[in-house]
Design an enzyme around this catalytic site. Structure first.
Site, PDB file in Angstrom:
ATOM      1  N   GLY A  15       0.794  -1.231   0.000  1.00  0.00           N
ATOM      2  CA  GLY A  15       0.000   0.000   0.000  1.00  0.00           C
ATOM      3  C   GLY A  15       0.825   1.279   0.000  1.00  0.00           C
ATOM      4  N   ARG A  68     -15.277 -15.663  -9.664  1.00  0.00           N
ATOM      5  CA  ARG A  68     -14.877 -14.251  -9.755  1.00  0.00           C
ATOM      6  C   ARG A  68     -16.111 -13.356  -9.762  1.00  0.00           C
ATOM      7  NH1 ARG A  68      -9.542 -13.442 -10.870  1.00  0.00           N
ATOM      8  NH2 ARG A  68      -8.504 -15.166 -11.878  1.00  0.00           N
ATOM      9  N   LEU A  96     -10.393  -8.496 -12.581  1.00  0.00           N
ATOM     10  CA  LEU A  96     -11.799  -8.112 -12.405  1.00  0.00           C
ATOM     11  C   LEU A  96     -12.633  -8.607 -13.585  1.00  0.00           C
ATOM     12  CD1 LEU A  96     -10.980  -4.516 -11.191  1.00  0.00           C
ATOM     13  CD2 LEU A  96     -11.860  -6.385  -9.773  1.00  0.00           C
ATOM     14  N   HIS A 112       0.295   0.887 -12.957  1.00  0.00           N
ATOM     15  CA  HIS A 112       1.076  -0.271 -13.384  1.00  0.00           C
ATOM     16  C   HIS A 112       2.545   0.140 -13.488  1.00  0.00           C
ATOM     17  CE1 HIS A 112       1.853  -4.112 -15.248  1.00  0.00           C
ATOM     18  NE2 HIS A 112       2.596  -3.483 -16.128  1.00  0.00           N
ATOM     19  N   GLU A 175       8.948   5.559  -6.675  1.00  0.00           N
ATOM     20  CA  GLU A 175       8.984   7.006  -6.398  1.00  0.00           C
ATOM     21  C   GLU A 175       8.159   7.766  -7.435  1.00  0.00           C
ATOM     22  OE1 GLU A 175      12.682   9.221  -6.043  1.00  0.00           O
ATOM     23  OE2 GLU A 175      13.400   7.542  -4.808  1.00  0.00           O
TER      24      GLU A 175
HETATM   25  C1  GRF Z   1       2.995  -1.067  -7.564  1.00  0.00           C
HETATM   26  O1  GRF Z   1       4.223  -1.248  -8.214  1.00  0.00           O
HETATM   27  C2  GRF Z   1       1.887  -0.876  -8.562  1.00  0.00           C
HETATM   28  O2  GRF Z   1       2.300  -0.222  -9.712  1.00  0.00           O
HETATM   29  C3  GRF Z   1       1.493  -2.294  -8.876  1.00  0.00           C
HETATM   30  O3  GRF Z   1       1.597  -2.973  -7.664  1.00  0.00           O
HETATM   31  C4  GRF Z   1       2.545  -2.322  -6.828  1.00  0.00           C
HETATM   32  C5  GRF Z   1       1.855  -2.005  -5.549  1.00  0.00           C
HETATM   33  O4  GRF Z   1       2.730  -1.453  -4.604  1.00  0.00           O
HETATM   34  N1  GRF Z   1       0.187  -2.346  -9.463  1.00  0.00           N
HETATM   35  P1  GRF Z   1       2.153  -0.790  -3.282  1.00  0.00           P
HETATM   36  O5  GRF Z   1       1.282  -1.834  -2.606  1.00  0.00           O
HETATM   37  O6  GRF Z   1       1.381   0.421  -3.681  1.00  0.00           O
HETATM   38  O7  GRF Z   1       3.361  -0.466  -2.464  1.00  0.00           O
END
Ligand code: GRF
Length: 221
Positions: A15, A68, A96, A112, A175
């Site tokens: 998160g 699902r 989903l 992503h 970051e």
């Molecule tokens: C991130 O790299 C996001 O792009 C991908 O999953 C990861 C989640 O990281 N979908 P976090 O739980 O927000 O630290």
């Protein structure tokens, strides 16, 4: 002041993107409020982040549902009951169903860790290093039924260095993620995005003449 757009963040893990959204949402002028954090994993660290921020959480395990469709229907009920208008997927590790995606068309964002459409799916950093690309990055997009696809809202690039490990690259990309996800949510929640022919058109608040086809966002240093 116009009311903030109630937003749910769906997580499965650490998160850190949720944290970036929570931090941004504290600003009085931020147009979205994080109204609910929903996780499919009871041990997701992001739940603790939400609790620290005083945000309601719900855990709904996909393992408790036979299909699902059933899982998505249960999520839908929670989301509708909570009154949210936008969803941010932030490391939510479930595919989903098309029916669910359709209900939230244009109102569900995902982040992503690659420059889509390159490197959809998992292990993006390993694959970027293996492919020898010199730049990679991250993408915030509206969710469509196809995985890691859908109209692109914002992207940020980061360099890939010759001695990078997947972990070092992940840090650098994260970051950038933490910068563009709040920026994207800000645009979406303030109604400054529209989708046209599969592309996102953003309205730059600072530009009185209106919509910009190719908005330029601050470069990631
Ligand atoms: C991130 O790299 C996001 O792009 C991908 O999953 C990861 C989640 O990281 N979908 P976090 O739980 O927000 O630290």
């Amino acid at each position: 002041m116009t009311p903030k757009v109630a937003t749910a963040v769906l997580i499965s893990g650490s998160g850190s993107n949720l944290q970036a959204l929570l931090d941004a949402a504290v600003a009085p002028d931020f147009p979205a409020s994080i109204a609910l954090v929903l996780s499919n994993k009871a041990d997701a660290y992001g739940l603790q982040r939400a609790e620290r921020a005083g945000i309601p959480t719900q855990v709904i395990s996909h393992r408790d549902f036979p299909t699902r469709e059933a899982f998505d229907a249960a999520m839908q009920e929670i989301l509708v009951n909570s009154g949210v208008e936008l969803i941010c997927l932030a490391g939510f590790m479930r595919l989903l169903t098309p029916g669910f995606v359709e209900k939230w068309a244009g109102r569900m964002l995902n982040i992503h860790p690659s420059l889509l459409p390159a490197f959809k799916g998992l292990h993006t950093h390993e694959r970027a290093i293996e492919a020898g690309v010199k730049f990679t990055g991250c993408t915030v997009h509206f969710v469509s039924a196809e995985m890691d696809a859908g109209p692109i809202i914002m992207q940020a690039t980061v360099p890939v260095f010759p001695d990078d490990t997947p972990d070092r690259l992940r840090e650098r990309v994260l970051e950038a993620e933490h910068r563009i996800y709040p920026q994207s949510l800000r645009l979406a929640a303030s109604g400054r995005l529209r989708i046209e022919g599969g592309r996102v058109i953003a309205q730059d608040a600072g530009t009185p003449q209106g919509w910009l086809a190719n908005p330029v966002y601050p470069a990631i240093s």
